[in-house]
Design a protein around this motif. Sequence first.
Motif, PDB file in Angstrom:
ATOM      1  N   ASN A   1       0.830  -1.211   0.000  1.00  0.00           N
ATOM      2  CA  ASN A   1       0.000   0.000   0.000  1.00  0.00           C
ATOM      3  C   ASN A   1       0.862   1.256   0.000  1.00  0.00           C
ATOM      4  N   GLN A   2       1.921   1.260   0.788  1.00  0.00           N
ATOM      5  CA  GLN A   2       2.765   2.456   0.886  1.00  0.00           C
ATOM      6  C   GLN A   2       3.566   2.695  -0.394  1.00  0.00           C
ATOM      7  N   ILE A   3       3.955   1.633  -1.075  1.00  0.00           N
ATOM      8  CA  ILE A   3       4.667   1.814  -2.345  1.00  0.00           C
ATOM      9  C   ILE A   3       3.711   2.389  -3.389  1.00  0.00           C
ATOM     10  N   ILE A   4       2.504   1.838  -3.479  1.00  0.00           N
ATOM     11  CA  ILE A   4       1.525   2.354  -4.445  1.00  0.00           C
ATOM     12  C   ILE A   4       1.168   3.802  -4.114  1.00  0.00           C
ATOM     13  N   THR A   5       0.982   4.102  -2.836  1.00  0.00           N
ATOM     14  CA  THR A   5       0.695   5.473  -2.426  1.00  0.00           C
ATOM     15  C   THR A   5       1.859   6.399  -2.774  1.00  0.00           C
ATOM     16  N   GLY A   6       3.075   5.929  -2.570  1.00  0.00           N
ATOM     17  CA  GLY A   6       4.255   6.721  -2.918  1.00  0.00           C
ATOM     18  C   GLY A   6       4.312   7.046  -4.403  1.00  0.00           C
ATOM     19  N   ILE A   7       3.918   6.091  -5.238  1.00  0.00           N
ATOM     20  CA  ILE A   7       3.867   6.333  -6.686  1.00  0.00           C
ATOM     21  C   ILE A   7       2.795   7.377  -6.982  1.00  0.00           C
ATOM     22  N   ALA A   8       1.612   7.196  -6.393  1.00  0.00           N
ATOM     23  CA  ALA A   8       0.492   8.119  -6.645  1.00  0.00           C
ATOM     24  C   ALA A   8       0.823   9.536  -6.193  1.00  0.00           C
ATOM     25  N   GLN A   9       1.593   9.668  -5.121  1.00  0.00           N
ATOM     26  CA  GLN A   9       1.949  10.991  -4.603  1.00  0.00           C
ATOM     27  C   GLN A   9       3.176  11.581  -5.287  1.00  0.00           C
ATOM     28  N   GLY A  10       3.781  10.833  -6.172  1.00  0.00           N
ATOM     29  CA  GLY A  10       4.967  11.325  -6.872  1.00  0.00           C
ATOM     30  C   GLY A  10       6.240  11.201  -6.058  1.00  0.00           C
ATOM     31  N   LYS A  11       6.186  10.530  -4.916  1.00  0.00           N
ATOM     32  CA  LYS A  11       7.383  10.331  -4.098  1.00  0.00           C
ATOM     33  C   LYS A  11       8.273   9.241  -4.685  1.00  0.00           C
ATOM     34  N   LEU A  12       7.682   8.334  -5.439  1.00  0.00           N
ATOM     35  CA  LEU A  12       8.411   7.304  -6.175  1.00  0.00           C
ATOM     36  C   LEU A  12       8.111   7.528  -7.649  1.00  0.00           C
ATOM     37  N   GLN A  13       9.155   7.675  -8.437  1.00  0.00           N
ATOM     38  CA  GLN A  13       9.012   8.018  -9.849  1.00  0.00           C
ATOM     39  C   GLN A  13       9.228   6.805 -10.741  1.00  0.00           C
ATOM     40  N   PRO A  14       8.536   6.744 -11.892  1.00  0.00           N
ATOM     41  CA  PRO A  14       8.813   5.682 -12.852  1.00  0.00           C
ATOM     42  C   PRO A  14      10.304   5.637 -13.173  1.00  0.00           C
ATOM     43  N   GLY A  15      10.863   4.430 -13.167  1.00  0.00           N
ATOM     44  CA  GLY A  15      12.287   4.242 -13.421  1.00  0.00           C
ATOM     45  C   GLY A  15      13.140   4.265 -12.168  1.00  0.00           C
ATOM     46  N   GLU A  16      12.560   4.675 -11.052  1.00  0.00           N
ATOM     47  CA  GLU A  16      13.311   4.740  -9.799  1.00  0.00           C
ATOM     48  C   GLU A  16      13.510   3.341  -9.213  1.00  0.00           C
ATOM     49  N   ALA A  17      14.716   3.086  -8.743  1.00  0.00           N
ATOM     50  CA  ALA A  17      15.037   1.786  -8.156  1.00  0.00           C
ATOM     51  C   ALA A  17      14.522   1.700  -6.722  1.00  0.00           C
ATOM     52  N   LEU A  18      14.026   0.541  -6.372  1.00  0.00           N
ATOM     53  CA  LEU A  18      13.647   0.244  -4.992  1.00  0.00           C
ATOM     54  C   LEU A  18      14.779  -0.551  -4.356  1.00  0.00           C
ATOM     55  N   PRO A  19      14.833  -0.575  -3.034  1.00  0.00           N
ATOM     56  CA  PRO A  19      15.876  -1.380  -2.380  1.00  0.00           C
ATOM     57  C   PRO A  19      15.724  -2.850  -2.755  1.00  0.00           C
ATOM     58  N   SER A  20      16.824  -3.570  -2.692  1.00  0.00           N
ATOM     59  CA  SER A  20      16.750  -5.011  -2.944  1.00  0.00           C
ATOM     60  C   SER A  20      15.874  -5.666  -1.877  1.00  0.00           C
ATOM     61  N   VAL A  21      15.427  -6.858  -2.163  1.00  0.00           N
ATOM     62  CA  VAL A  21      14.594  -7.602  -1.216  1.00  0.00           C
ATOM     63  C   VAL A  21      15.295  -7.695   0.129  1.00  0.00           C
ATOM     64  N   ARG A  22      16.540  -8.132   0.110  1.00  0.00           N
ATOM     65  CA  ARG A  22      17.289  -8.314   1.365  1.00  0.00           C
ATOM     66  C   ARG A  22      17.550  -6.989   2.081  1.00  0.00           C
ATOM     67  N   GLN A  23      17.853  -5.943   1.302  1.00  0.00           N
ATOM     68  CA  GLN A  23      18.131  -4.641   1.906  1.00  0.00           C
ATOM     69  C   GLN A  23      16.895  -4.077   2.584  1.00  0.00           C
ATOM     70  N   LEU A  24      15.748  -4.104   1.901  1.00  0.00           N
ATOM     71  CA  LEU A  24      14.526  -3.577   2.494  1.00  0.00           C
ATOM     72  C   LEU A  24      14.127  -4.389   3.722  1.00  0.00           C
ATOM     73  N   ALA A  25      14.249  -5.695   3.629  1.00  0.00           N
ATOM     74  CA  ALA A  25      13.918  -6.554   4.777  1.00  0.00           C
ATOM     75  C   ALA A  25      14.802  -6.216   5.976  1.00  0.00           C
ATOM     76  N   ALA A  26      16.096  -6.028   5.718  1.00  0.00           N
ATOM     77  CA  ALA A  26      17.021  -5.677   6.802  1.00  0.00           C
ATOM     78  C   ALA A  26      16.713  -4.295   7.368  1.00  0.00           C
ATOM     79  N   ASP A  27      16.393  -3.345   6.490  1.00  0.00           N
ATOM     80  CA  ASP A  27      16.118  -1.975   6.923  1.00  0.00           C
ATOM     81  C   ASP A  27      14.911  -1.895   7.855  1.00  0.00           C
ATOM     82  N   ILE A  28      13.891  -2.702   7.579  1.00  0.00           N
ATOM     83  CA  ILE A  28      12.687  -2.614   8.412  1.00  0.00           C
ATOM     84  C   ILE A  28      12.549  -3.773   9.383  1.00  0.00           C
TER      85      ILE A  28
END
Length: 130
Positions: free
Chosen positions: A19-46
Amino acid sequence: MLLTLAFESETPLYQQIKNQIITGIAQGKLQPGEALPSVRQLAADIGINFHTVNKVYQQLKQENWVVIHRRSGVIINPELNLKADEVYRESLTSTLEVLFAEAHLRGITLEESHHLIKTIYQSYVQEVSK
């Protein structure tokens, strides 16, 4: 990418992240072509299991929100051009039916519902046009 998770929420963690990723796209906080953290990196971060993040990314890929490349990782779909087809409209209607049923049972009026919808929807239109 900053995510806020409610570990005690009834909403599963994977759904909160999605939900937060989709909301981020809708709000323009995440732009088309922008990289997201790797699976392992995001899992470790949170501080969650990497399988949870993998589930989110796979669902986002299935729904065309992201593309996954072996070398460049997960990126917001650079050709993001989603349309509201009949299947989506049926799914949206089904989701809204439950939300409005609960709102009605909790005493939310039609006018309050209209105001909430307008306020929330306008927040996305304003964010994207900035």
